[in-house]
Write a protein that holds these residues in place. Structure first.
Motif, PDB file in Angstrom:
ATOM      1  N   THR A  44       0.818  -1.175   0.062  1.00  0.00           N
ATOM      2  CA  THR A  44      -0.067   0.084  -0.039  1.00  0.00           C
ATOM      3  C   THR A  44       0.801   1.259   0.227  1.00  0.00           C
ATOM      4  O   THR A  44       0.402   2.345  -0.182  1.00  0.00           O
ATOM      5  N   GLY A  45       2.092   1.196   0.414  1.00  0.00           N
ATOM      6  CA  GLY A  45       2.930   2.408   0.140  1.00  0.00           C
ATOM      7  C   GLY A  45       2.863   3.472   1.416  1.00  0.00           C
ATOM      8  O   GLY A  45       2.921   4.433   1.486  1.00  0.00           O
ATOM      9  N   CYS A  46       2.461   2.850   2.491  1.00  0.00           N
ATOM     10  CA  CYS A  46       2.413   3.829   3.561  1.00  0.00           C
ATOM     11  C   CYS A  46       3.737   4.517   3.947  1.00  0.00           C
ATOM     12  O   CYS A  46       4.665   3.863   4.098  1.00  0.00           O
ATOM     13  N   THR A  47       3.627   5.917   4.037  1.00  0.00           N
ATOM     14  CA  THR A  47       5.062   6.275   4.317  1.00  0.00           C
ATOM     15  C   THR A  47       4.876   7.467   5.443  1.00  0.00           C
ATOM     16  O   THR A  47       3.587   7.811   5.513  1.00  0.00           O
ATOM     17  N   ILE A  48       5.951   7.470   6.131  1.00  0.00           N
ATOM     18  CA  ILE A  48       5.750   8.321   7.193  1.00  0.00           C
ATOM     19  C   ILE A  48       6.868   9.105   7.288  1.00  0.00           C
ATOM     20  O   ILE A  48       8.031   8.976   6.978  1.00  0.00           O
ATOM     21  N   VAL A  49       6.780  10.443   7.126  1.00  0.00           N
ATOM     22  CA  VAL A  49       7.690  11.685   7.023  1.00  0.00           C
ATOM     23  C   VAL A  49       8.059  12.128   8.323  1.00  0.00           C
ATOM     24  O   VAL A  49       7.118  12.733   9.200  1.00  0.00           O
ATOM     25  N   ARG A  50       9.320  11.881   8.832  1.00  0.00           N
ATOM     26  CA  ARG A  50       9.690  12.546  10.107  1.00  0.00           C
ATOM     27  C   ARG A  50       9.960  14.020   9.952  1.00  0.00           C
ATOM     28  O   ARG A  50      11.066  14.177   9.018  1.00  0.00           O
ATOM     29  N   ILE A  51       9.799  14.720  10.857  1.00  0.00           N
ATOM     30  CA  ILE A  51      10.146  16.314  10.686  1.00  0.00           C
ATOM     31  C   ILE A  51      11.086  16.364  11.791  1.00  0.00           C
ATOM     32  O   ILE A  51      10.898  16.504  13.107  1.00  0.00           O
ATOM     33  N   ASP A  52      12.387  17.179  11.526  1.00  0.00           N
ATOM     34  CA  ASP A  52      13.411  17.497  12.342  1.00  0.00           C
ATOM     35  C   ASP A  52      12.918  18.779  12.725  1.00  0.00           C
ATOM     36  O   ASP A  52      12.887  19.942  12.103  1.00  0.00           O
ATOM     37  N   THR A  53      12.304  19.028  13.915  1.00  0.00           N
ATOM     38  CA  THR A  53      11.662  20.327  14.378  1.00  0.00           C
ATOM     39  C   THR A  53      12.678  20.950  15.318  1.00  0.00           C
ATOM     40  O   THR A  53      12.540  21.975  15.895  1.00  0.00           O
ATOM     41  N   THR A  54      14.096  20.650  14.901  1.00  0.00           N
ATOM     42  CA  THR A  54      14.926  21.424  15.758  1.00  0.00           C
ATOM     43  C   THR A  54      15.451  22.719  14.738  1.00  0.00           C
ATOM     44  O   THR A  54      16.320  23.448  15.144  1.00  0.00           O
ATOM     45  N   SER A  55      15.070  22.545  13.582  1.00  0.00           N
ATOM     46  CA  SER A  55      15.536  23.529  12.342  1.00  0.00           C
ATOM     47  C   SER A  55      14.336  24.045  11.794  1.00  0.00           C
ATOM     48  O   SER A  55      13.368  23.516  11.286  1.00  0.00           O
ATOM     49  N   ILE A  56      14.222  25.602  11.974  1.00  0.00           N
ATOM     50  CA  ILE A  56      13.098  26.348  11.678  1.00  0.00           C
ATOM     51  C   ILE A  56      12.970  25.989   9.999  1.00  0.00           C
ATOM     52  O   ILE A  56      12.038  25.971   9.406  1.00  0.00           O
ATOM     53  N   ASP A  57      14.127  26.281   9.469  1.00  0.00           N
ATOM     54  CA  ASP A  57      14.172  25.939   7.729  1.00  0.00           C
ATOM     55  C   ASP A  57      13.523  24.688   7.462  1.00  0.00           C
ATOM     56  O   ASP A  57      12.884  24.593   6.639  1.00  0.00           O
ATOM     57  N   ASN A  58      14.035  23.573   8.163  1.00  0.00           N
ATOM     58  CA  ASN A  58      13.518  22.398   7.774  1.00  0.00           C
ATOM     59  C   ASN A  58      12.048  22.173   7.954  1.00  0.00           C
ATOM     60  O   ASN A  58      11.194  21.695   7.339  1.00  0.00           O
ATOM     61  N   ILE A  59      11.290  22.895   9.029  1.00  0.00           N
ATOM     62  CA  ILE A  59      10.076  22.723   9.302  1.00  0.00           C
ATOM     63  C   ILE A  59       9.216  23.324   8.239  1.00  0.00           C
ATOM     64  O   ILE A  59       8.236  22.691   7.715  1.00  0.00           O
ATOM     65  N   VAL A  60       9.678  24.539   8.053  1.00  0.00           N
ATOM     66  CA  VAL A  60       9.107  25.359   6.915  1.00  0.00           C
ATOM     67  C   VAL A  60       9.119  24.482   5.498  1.00  0.00           C
ATOM     68  O   VAL A  60       8.047  24.407   4.910  1.00  0.00           O
ATOM     69  N   ASP A  61      10.374  24.157   5.084  1.00  0.00           N
ATOM     70  CA  ASP A  61      10.264  23.602   3.958  1.00  0.00           C
ATOM     71  C   ASP A  61       9.599  22.293   3.553  1.00  0.00           C
ATOM     72  O   ASP A  61       9.083  21.918   2.838  1.00  0.00           O
ATOM     73  N   VAL A  62       9.611  21.230   4.850  1.00  0.00           N
ATOM     74  CA  VAL A  62       8.755  20.067   4.741  1.00  0.00           C
ATOM     75  C   VAL A  62       7.313  20.325   4.586  1.00  0.00           C
ATOM     76  O   VAL A  62       6.610  19.690   3.944  1.00  0.00           O
ATOM     77  N   ILE A  63       7.048  21.007   5.521  1.00  0.00           N
ATOM     78  CA  ILE A  63       5.326  21.340   5.714  1.00  0.00           C
ATOM     79  C   ILE A  63       4.925  22.044   4.475  1.00  0.00           C
ATOM     80  O   ILE A  63       4.016  21.511   3.775  1.00  0.00           O
ATOM     81  N   LEU A  64       5.496  23.038   3.840  1.00  0.00           N
ATOM     82  CA  LEU A  64       5.012  23.659   2.904  1.00  0.00           C
ATOM     83  C   LEU A  64       4.922  22.867   1.741  1.00  0.00           C
ATOM     84  O   LEU A  64       4.320  23.332   0.773  1.00  0.00           O
TER      85      LEU A  64
END
Length: 199
Positions: A15-35
């Motif tokens: 089924t291809g279930c994927t989990i995306v783990r967000i590195d919440t220690t970096s503001i840049d990473n949070i914004v890039d992944v979510i947006l």
């Protein structure tokens, strides 16, 4: 029994279930992944717009195109720019290196910016994206969580073009009221029952 277990395992794998783990220690990473994610979730609907309020954030109140949200002692003030959306207003933002954090956002043509300014012991977060703006005043330890919540909210905002267009027309906001006094009589006929009883 073995065939059922095997079938379930194969189904889960395929089924291809994927989990995306967000590195919440970096503001840049949070914004890039979510947006960068295409998100169609929503659980809050207003006049001409809808968006997703993340778990842990509570909707409090709405006044026109302004919503007030709350999470862990922090108030979020969401301003929806329906006029900017309707006229496809461009955002001109210059990075300010004197701020605690300043970044211009361009995600597949969707423009915005994130600016964090230190004010005494707190930090003012101003996040503009998708023709909306969220402002929050937070302690330093809450910056990343607040940016994460703001990213989810702003990335999921969807406008209803027809309702936005209607709300911008002149006649939409005008009231058609008629004064009505329940205590005044429509006629002064002396033959009414009450007048008859008085006599």
């Amino acid at each position: 029994m073995k065939k059922i277990v095997l079938l379930v395992l194969v189904t889960v794998i395929l089924t291809g279930c994927t989990i995306v783990r967000i590195d919440t220690t970096s503001i840049d990473n949070i914004v890039d992944v979510i947006l960068s994610k295409e998100n169609t979730l929503y659980n809050r609907v207003g006049r001409g717009y809808k968006y997703y309020v993340p778990r842990g954030v509570t909707y409090i109140d709405s006044s026109g195109s302004n919503d007030k949200l709350y999470s862990n002692g922090v108030y979020y003030y969401l301003y929806l720019d329906e006029i900017g959306y309707y006229y496809k207003k461009s955002i001109n933002y210059k990075v300010d290196n004197s701020k605690y954090y300043s970044r211009k956002i361009n995600n597949k043509g969707n423009l915005g910016y994130l600016e964090i300014t230190k004010q005494d012991d707190l930090y003012l977060i101003e996040f503009v994206y998708n023709y909306a703006r969220i402002e929050a005043l937070v302690p330093k330890d809450d910056i990343n969580d607040t940016v994460l919540n703001c990213s989810y909210i702003l990335s999921t905002i969807k406008y209803n073009s027809n309702i936005v267009k209607l709300s911008l027309e002149d006649d939409f906001l005008k009231n058609k009221e008629e004064e009505y006094n329940v205590f005044s009589s429509k006629n002064n006929d002396d033959d009414s029952f009450l007048r008859y009883e008085e006599k």
